[in-house]
Scaffold this motif. Structure first.
Motif, PDB file in Angstrom:
ATOM      1  N   SER A  50      19.245  -4.352  13.452  1.00 57.26           N
ATOM      2  CA  SER A  50      18.706  -4.331  14.803  1.00 57.26           C
ATOM      3  C   SER A  50      17.215  -4.647  14.832  1.00 57.26           C
ATOM      4  O   SER A  50      16.669  -4.972  15.870  1.00 57.26           O
ATOM      5  N   THR A  51      16.530  -4.551  13.694  1.00 52.72           N
ATOM      6  CA  THR A  51      15.100  -4.779  13.635  1.00 52.72           C
ATOM      7  C   THR A  51      14.817  -6.271  13.469  1.00 52.72           C
ATOM      8  O   THR A  51      15.317  -6.899  12.549  1.00 52.72           O
ATOM      9  N   VAL A  52      14.007  -6.816  14.364  1.00 50.73           N
ATOM     10  CA  VAL A  52      13.724  -8.240  14.376  1.00 50.73           C
ATOM     11  C   VAL A  52      12.625  -8.600  13.382  1.00 50.73           C
ATOM     12  O   VAL A  52      12.657  -9.660  12.776  1.00 50.73           O
ATOM     13  N   ALA A  53      11.646  -7.719  13.205  1.00 52.26           N
ATOM     14  CA  ALA A  53      10.536  -7.998  12.290  1.00 52.26           C
ATOM     15  C   ALA A  53      10.264  -6.770  11.437  1.00 52.26           C
ATOM     16  O   ALA A  53      10.241  -5.646  11.934  1.00 52.26           O
ATOM     17  N   GLN A  54      10.082  -7.009  10.138  1.00 49.27           N
ATOM     18  CA  GLN A  54       9.734  -5.936   9.216  1.00 49.27           C
ATOM     19  C   GLN A  54       8.488  -6.342   8.459  1.00 49.27           C
ATOM     20  O   GLN A  54       8.283  -7.530   8.178  1.00 49.27           O
ATOM     21  N   MET A  55       7.656  -5.366   8.115  1.00 55.56           N
ATOM     22  CA  MET A  55       6.400  -5.667   7.454  1.00 55.56           C
ATOM     23  C   MET A  55       6.105  -4.705   6.327  1.00 55.56           C
ATOM     24  O   MET A  55       6.703  -3.635   6.244  1.00 55.56           O
ATOM     25  N   MET A  56       5.203  -5.127   5.457  1.00 53.68           N
ATOM     26  CA  MET A  56       4.674  -4.262   4.419  1.00 53.68           C
ATOM     27  C   MET A  56       3.233  -4.683   4.170  1.00 53.68           C
ATOM     28  O   MET A  56       2.815  -5.771   4.574  1.00 53.68           O
ATOM     29  N   VAL A  57       2.477  -3.802   3.526  1.00 53.30           N
ATOM     30  CA  VAL A  57       1.075  -4.076   3.229  1.00 53.30           C
ATOM     31  C   VAL A  57       0.862  -3.853   1.740  1.00 53.30           C
ATOM     32  O   VAL A  57       1.330  -2.865   1.183  1.00 53.30           O
ATOM     33  N   SER A  58       0.151  -4.778   1.111  1.00 46.89           N
ATOM     34  CA  SER A  58      -0.173  -4.664  -0.296  1.00 46.89           C
ATOM     35  C   SER A  58      -1.685  -4.748  -0.469  1.00 46.89           C
ATOM     36  O   SER A  58      -2.312  -5.706   0.009  1.00 46.89           O
ATOM     37  N   VAL A  59      -2.250  -3.751  -1.137  1.00 44.97           N
ATOM     38  CA  VAL A  59      -3.669  -3.764  -1.474  1.00 44.97           C
ATOM     39  C   VAL A  59      -3.761  -3.607  -2.988  1.00 44.97           C
ATOM     40  O   VAL A  59      -3.511  -2.521  -3.515  1.00 44.97           O
ATOM     41  N   PRO A  60      -4.079  -4.685  -3.698  1.00 46.10           N
ATOM     42  CA  PRO A  60      -4.081  -4.638  -5.162  1.00 46.10           C
ATOM     43  C   PRO A  60      -5.115  -3.667  -5.729  1.00 46.10           C
ATOM     44  O   PRO A  60      -6.219  -3.536  -5.202  1.00 46.10           O
ATOM     45  N   LYS A  61      -4.746  -3.034  -6.807  1.00 39.71           N
ATOM     46  CA  LYS A  61      -5.618  -2.107  -7.504  1.00 39.71           C
ATOM     47  C   LYS A  61      -6.840  -2.833  -8.075  1.00 39.71           C
ATOM     48  O   LYS A  61      -7.871  -2.232  -8.318  1.00 39.71           O
ATOM     49  N   ARG A  62      -6.701  -4.133  -8.267  1.00 38.94           N
ATOM     50  CA  ARG A  62      -7.804  -4.944  -8.787  1.00 38.94           C
ATOM     51  C   ARG A  62      -9.022  -4.857  -7.868  1.00 38.94           C
ATOM     52  O   ARG A  62     -10.152  -4.903  -8.332  1.00 38.94           O
ATOM     53  N   TYR A  63      -8.786  -4.769  -6.541  1.00 39.33           N
ATOM     54  CA  TYR A  63      -9.892  -4.750  -5.591  1.00 39.33           C
ATOM     55  C   TYR A  63     -10.432  -3.356  -5.334  1.00 39.33           C
ATOM     56  O   TYR A  63     -11.636  -3.187  -5.144  1.00 39.33           O
ATOM     57  N   PHE A  64      -9.559  -2.375  -5.267  1.00 37.98           N
ATOM     58  CA  PHE A  64      -9.988  -0.993  -5.026  1.00 37.98           C
ATOM     59  C   PHE A  64      -9.316  -0.099  -6.047  1.00 37.98           C
ATOM     60  O   PHE A  64      -8.106   0.103  -5.998  1.00 37.98           O
ATOM     61  N   LYS A  65     -10.093   0.441  -6.960  1.00 38.26           N
ATOM     62  CA  LYS A  65      -9.530   1.296  -8.007  1.00 38.26           C
ATOM     63  C   LYS A  65      -9.056   2.625  -7.433  1.00 38.26           C
ATOM     64  O   LYS A  65      -8.089   3.210  -7.902  1.00 38.26           O
ATOM     65  N   ARG A  66      -9.755   3.102  -6.435  1.00 33.62           N
ATOM     66  CA  ARG A  66      -9.431   4.418  -5.862  1.00 33.62           C
ATOM     67  C   ARG A  66      -8.358   4.303  -4.782  1.00 33.62           C
ATOM     68  O   ARG A  66      -8.450   3.487  -3.869  1.00 33.62           O
ATOM     69  N   ALA A  67      -7.353   5.161  -4.899  1.00 38.50           N
ATOM     70  CA  ALA A  67      -6.233   5.139  -3.951  1.00 38.50           C
ATOM     71  C   ALA A  67      -6.692   5.435  -2.525  1.00 38.50           C
ATOM     72  O   ALA A  67      -6.083   4.945  -1.570  1.00 38.50           O
ATOM     73  N   VAL A  68      -7.753   6.215  -2.383  1.00 43.34           N
ATOM     74  CA  VAL A  68      -8.243   6.564  -1.044  1.00 43.34           C
ATOM     75  C   VAL A  68      -8.620   5.298  -0.280  1.00 43.34           C
ATOM     76  O   VAL A  68      -8.268   5.122   0.889  1.00 43.34           O
ATOM     77  N   LYS A  69      -9.318   4.368  -0.950  1.00 40.95           N
ATOM     78  CA  LYS A  69      -9.726   3.128  -0.286  1.00 40.95           C
ATOM     79  C   LYS A  69      -8.526   2.221  -0.029  1.00 40.95           C
ATOM     80  O   LYS A  69      -8.429   1.593   1.027  1.00 40.95           O
ATOM     81  N   ARG A  70      -7.612   2.148  -0.985  1.00 40.07           N
ATOM     82  CA  ARG A  70      -6.417   1.324  -0.777  1.00 40.07           C
ATOM     83  C   ARG A  70      -5.612   1.846   0.411  1.00 40.07           C
ATOM     84  O   ARG A  70      -5.147   1.060   1.250  1.00 40.07           O
ATOM     85  N   ASN A  71      -5.448   3.150   0.483  1.00 36.82           N
ATOM     86  CA  ASN A  71      -4.696   3.743   1.600  1.00 36.82           C
ATOM     87  C   ASN A  71      -5.408   3.521   2.927  1.00 36.82           C
ATOM     88  O   ASN A  71      -4.761   3.298   3.957  1.00 36.82           O
TER      89      ASN A  71
END
Length: 146
Positions: A50-71
């Protein structure tokens, strides 16, 4: 609550198979609006979906080592998508009238090592969604009528 401005779990890509189709299937297209890149794939919609569009987001660890910034970046992108997804949904609905039903899978990938303001992220997401909607509309016009 206005349902059009929500981002339910059904609208998120969670399936490894779907991620593999998006990145390894060969039919995906990509475009960039720095600091974001979007990879998207239009596929036929199944009977039980039933869902027409699905999405996800990827933030590589290479750019932000800290999970807080990636999140933080992931939250910014999801919020921008939530507020602007109507651009894509309207284009898919217009395409659906003439065509068979299709669903769109999107992956937003962060390509910078700098944090940017939420307004800039929203502007870039809006830009990408508008460009995808234009491609859908132009593909619809170029398809010969039967």
């Amino acid at each position: 609550m206005n349902k059009t401005f929500s981002l339910s779990l059904d609208e998120r890509i969670k399936s490894k198979k779907q991620i593999d189709r998006l990145f390894k299937g060969g039919g995906a297209k990509a475009m960039s609006a720095y600091p974001l890149r979007v990879v998207y794939l239009a596929e036929p919609m199944g009977e039980d979906e039933s869902t027409v569009a699905q999405m996800m987001v990827s933030v590589p660890k290479r750019y932000f080592k800290r999970a807080v910034k990636r999140n933080h970046v992931k939250r910014q992108v999801r919020e921008a998508y939530r507020l602007n997804k109507h651009i894509l949904l309207e284009a898919l609905a217009a395409d659906e009238v003439a065509d068979s039903r299709r669903k769109m899978s999107l992956c937003f990938i962060w390509t910078s090592d700098q944090l940017v303001s939420t307004d800039v992220v929203a502007d870039k997401v809006r830009n990408l969604l508008t460009r995808i909607a234009e491609r859908i509309a132009s593909n619809h016009k170029n398809t010969p009528a039967e």
